[in-house]
Design a protein around this motif. Sequence first.
Motif, PDB file in Angstrom:
ATOM      1  N   THR A 184      -0.312  -8.342  14.201  1.00 14.73           N
ATOM      2  CA  THR A 184       0.507  -7.160  13.929  1.00 14.73           C
ATOM      3  C   THR A 184       1.995  -7.499  13.879  1.00 14.73           C
ATOM      4  O   THR A 184       2.767  -6.780  13.245  1.00 14.73           O
ATOM      5  CB  THR A 184       0.269  -6.077  14.988  1.00 14.73           C
ATOM      6  N   VAL A 227       4.578  -5.395  11.808  1.00 11.09           N
ATOM      7  CA  VAL A 227       5.471  -4.373  12.359  1.00 11.09           C
ATOM      8  C   VAL A 227       6.471  -5.069  13.263  1.00 11.09           C
ATOM      9  O   VAL A 227       6.078  -5.864  14.134  1.00 11.09           O
ATOM     10  CB  VAL A 227       4.684  -3.315  13.166  1.00 11.09           C
ATOM     11  N   ASN A 233       7.562  -1.180   9.461  1.00  6.31           N
ATOM     12  CA  ASN A 233       6.589  -1.964   8.711  1.00  6.31           C
ATOM     13  C   ASN A 233       7.272  -3.072   7.926  1.00  6.31           C
ATOM     14  O   ASN A 233       8.334  -2.859   7.317  1.00  6.31           O
ATOM     15  CB  ASN A 233       5.807  -1.078   7.735  1.00  6.31           C
ATOM     16  N   HIS A 265      -2.903  -0.690   5.626  1.00  7.30           N
ATOM     17  CA  HIS A 265      -2.322  -1.047   6.916  1.00  7.30           C
ATOM     18  C   HIS A 265      -0.802  -1.192   6.822  1.00  7.30           C
ATOM     19  O   HIS A 265      -0.146  -0.337   6.227  1.00  7.30           O
ATOM     20  CB  HIS A 265      -3.042  -2.276   7.487  1.00  7.30           C
ATOM     21  N   SER A 266      -0.235  -2.267   7.359  1.00 12.43           N
ATOM     22  CA  SER A 266       1.228  -2.357   7.371  1.00 12.43           C
ATOM     23  C   SER A 266       1.803  -2.742   6.024  1.00 12.43           C
ATOM     24  O   SER A 266       3.023  -2.689   5.839  1.00 12.43           O
ATOM     25  CB  SER A 266       1.682  -3.352   8.444  1.00 12.43           C
ATOM     26  N   GLY A 269       2.104   0.850   4.900  1.00  8.92           N
ATOM     27  CA  GLY A 269       2.565   1.819   5.890  1.00  8.92           C
ATOM     28  C   GLY A 269       1.557   2.936   6.073  1.00  8.92           C
ATOM     29  O   GLY A 269       1.903   4.053   6.467  1.00  8.92           O
TER      30      GLY A 269
END
Length: 343
Positions: A184, A227, A233, A265-266, A269
Motif C-alpha cells: 500500500t 498511498v 493516492n 484500487h489506488s 482512487g
Amino acid sequence: MSMTINKELPNPAALKAQFPLPEDIRRIKAQRDAEIAKVFRGESDKFLVIVGPCSADNEDAVCEYTQRLARVNEQVQDKLILIPRIYTNKPRTTGEGYKGMLHQPDPDKAPDLLGGIIAIRKMHMRAIRETGLTCADEMLYPENRSYLDDLLSYEAIGARSVENQQHRLTASGMDIPAGMKNPTSGDLAVMMNSIKAAQSAHNFIYRGCDVTTTGNPLAHAILRGGVDKYGTNIPNYHYEDLTRLSALYEKSGLQNPACIVDANHSNSGKQFKEQIRIVSEVLHSRAHNDGVHRLVKGVMIESYLIEGAQKISDCMVHGQSITDPCLGWADTERLLLTIADRI
C-alpha cells in the motif's frame, strides 16, 4: 490463550475427496494453465484480462457474470485470455466488515467457515463447468489455498500480504502464475523482493508439514498504486512507472519479467469509472514502447453485473458489489471489445 476452538475443519484432501474434480474440468484447467503460462514466458502475444467483482459474494450472480464473460470470450479469444476474478476472501484494513464468502457464504448471516470452504469450492467448480473458464482468486490465507489449488489458474498476493514471509514462501510452491502486488506504500523494492522470494526455492512449515518448494518462475508484479503518509493516492500505471519497472526487472535477474496493471484500487482512487481510461492509457503505453509491450502482460479490472456498490441489507440488488464499487456489465463488455481491437 484467549481463543476458542469452535470446530475442527476437514483437511484439504478430505474436502477434495468429498467434492472431487471431474476429469473434464481437470483437462480444461491443464489447457488453460498452459495457455496462460505461455503469456508469462513470452511465448504468446495474447493479453490477459483478469476481470470480475471486487468480492464474490453470491454464487448465482457470480456464475451469471462468468457466463456473460464466456460469451464475450468467443469473440476475443484469438487476442485475449479472459480470467474471471472469483475472489472469495476480502482483506479488511481494520479487520471490520464483510470478509468474503469463505467467512460468510451468506453475507447477512453469521460466519460459517466450514460452510464457506464448501461454498467457494462448489462455486469455482460451477464456474468452470458452465463456462470453460478457469478463474483467479486472492491468496489471503496461505494455508487455505489448498482447498482450491486444483481449480485456480491465477492467484494474487495482496498489497497487505506481499511482505509476509508465509505468503512469499507459499507462492514459491505454486505451479500457476502468482501476482505479487506492490504494498500500500507503493514501494516497488518491496514488491521486487517478494517476486525474488517467490521465484526461489525454500524449505519451511506448511500445514504442519516440513515442505520444500522449487520456486515459481511465473511469479510477477502487479501495479495497484499506493498511498503516501498523508493518505494521498499515488498511481503507478503511467508510462514513466512502466518504464521504471522495466528497468528494475533488467537489473534484477528475475525470470520472465512481467507486469499486470490493476486499474482500480489506488490507481483509480477507487473511482471505478476511471478504470476505462486507465486501461486505455496502459494500452497506449504498450503501443509506444517495445519494452513496455513485452513487460505488461495484462490488466486487472473490477466489474460486476450492476455498477457501483451497495450496503448489506434485506433488499440486496442482484449482482451489485457489497465491497468496493465496480464497473457495470455494459461498460465492461465495451471495454473488453475495445481492448481486443487495440491489441
